[in-house]
Design an enzyme around this catalytic site. Structure first.
Site, PDB file in Angstrom:
ATOM      1  N   ASN A 109      16.972  26.593  34.554  1.00  0.00           N
ATOM      2  CA  ASN A 109      17.064  25.147  34.493  1.00  0.00           C
ATOM      3  C   ASN A 109      16.136  24.578  33.348  1.00  0.00           C
ATOM      4  O   ASN A 109      14.973  24.559  33.847  1.00  0.00           O
ATOM      5  CB  ASN A 109      17.036  24.227  35.746  1.00  0.00           C
ATOM      6  CG  ASN A 109      17.038  22.834  35.586  1.00  0.00           C
ATOM      7  OD1 ASN A 109      17.364  22.334  34.374  1.00  0.00           O
ATOM      8  ND2 ASN A 109      16.866  22.113  36.675  1.00  0.00           N
ATOM      9  N   HIS A 165      20.610  17.565  41.061  1.00  0.00           N
ATOM     10  CA  HIS A 165      19.251  17.998  41.069  1.00  0.00           C
ATOM     11  C   HIS A 165      18.440  17.016  41.871  1.00  0.00           C
ATOM     12  O   HIS A 165      18.572  15.628  41.564  1.00  0.00           O
ATOM     13  CB  HIS A 165      18.766  18.260  39.830  1.00  0.00           C
ATOM     14  CG  HIS A 165      17.274  19.061  39.893  1.00  0.00           C
ATOM     15  ND1 HIS A 165      16.228  18.534  40.140  1.00  0.00           N
ATOM     16  CD2 HIS A 165      17.188  20.525  39.645  1.00  0.00           C
ATOM     17  CE1 HIS A 165      15.202  19.510  39.935  1.00  0.00           C
ATOM     18  NE2 HIS A 165      15.873  20.577  39.614  1.00  0.00           N
ATOM     19  N   GLY A 220       8.124  22.912  41.127  1.00  0.00           N
ATOM     20  CA  GLY A 220       6.931  22.779  40.241  1.00  0.00           C
ATOM     21  C   GLY A 220       5.699  22.653  40.647  1.00  0.00           C
ATOM     22  O   GLY A 220       4.231  22.480  40.268  1.00  0.00           O
TER      23      GLY A 220
END
Ligand code: 13P
Length: 254
Positions: free
Chosen positions: A10, A93, A170
């Site tokens: 992604n 998402h 992340g």
């Protein structure tokens, strides 16, 4: 029958045409690493060009609008991304749920619109850190699945679920392999409750700080059918490390 692990990059809001070289390199490697199924979801602006550069890997969108068309400035429909070359789209998402206030109902509408347009979907779910800390992770994810998954005859085979704990995205932090396995087993139960027997074949990807050095152990966890990769999918070198880990794991199984 063992299905190939599904490794999806992604790219989020990263990439101009200069990134097409990465897509080409990923595509070329995927040709050799046929034990894994590989795809990338570039930004809308690169879907068409990426499709032209890459023959072997899947190309998808990161989102679609639920309507076929109309007065929705700045939005893009499923038919449009399909026309540009996308075979699938990500929906739900956590960054869209948080930044665009997307509800389960909207995510479901988007998934159903994409399937109606002839695409498959990756439906994302995942708990926040506070929800995990308060012991609600599995119930939160179960509720997201109930509300977000498309329903109807024959849709299950168009669906992949991505479990992405929000706190692992992340951050470089990941759940333990045991926690990943426990969540994926719980998602599997829910899928079977929703889709019946067909729910046992739906792939469940893990996403959140997947890197070349942790991919093998995360991919080996219970009921993990692949990975949804953000940061580490942005260069062919690091994405390839994950694809190699997936292909090696598949070699061990066969
Ligand atoms: P990172 O791999 O950068 O943590 O992102 C995961 C993700 O959100 C993929 O959709």
């Amino acid at each position: 029958m063992t299905t190939r692990p599904y490794i999806v990059g992604n790219w989020k809001m990263h990439g101009t045409r200069a990134m097409l070289a990465e897509a080409r390199a990923i595509d070329r490697a995927a040709e050799r690493l046929i034990k894994a199924e590989v795809a990338i979801a570039p930004p809308f602006t690169l879907i068409h060009a990426t499709r032209k550069e890459a023959n072997l890997i899947g190309i998808g969108a990161q989102d679609v609008h639920p309507a076929d068309g109309g007065a929705h400035t700045g939005d893009v429909s499923a038919a449009m991304v399909k026309d540009a070359g996308a075979g699938f789209t990500i929906v739900g998402h956590s960054e869209r749920r948080a930044n665009h206030q997307e509800t389960n109902e909207l995510v479901k509408e988007k998934a159903e619109a994409a399937i109606a347009a002839g695409m498959s979907v990756i439906v994302c779910v995942g708990e926040t850190e506070a929800e995990r800390d308060s012991g609600e992770a599995e119930s939160v994810v179960a509720k997201q699945l109930e509300g977000s998954l498309p329903t109807g005859d024959g849709v299950a085979e168009k669906v992949t679920v991505a479990y992405e704990p929000v706190w692992a995205i992340g951050t470089g932090r990941t759940p333990t392999v045991e926690d990943v396995g426990a969540m994926h087993r719980s998602i599997r139960e829910k899928l079977v409750a929703i889709y019946g027997e067909e729910g046992s074949a739906v792939r469940i990807l893990y996403g959140g700080s997947v890197k070349p050095d942790n991919a093998a152990e995360l991919l080996a966890a219970d009921e993990v059918g692949g990975a949804l990769v953000g940061g580490a999918s942005l260069t062919a070198e690091s994405f390839l490390g994950i694809i190699i880990a997936a292909a090696e794991l598949q070699d061990e199984k066969s």
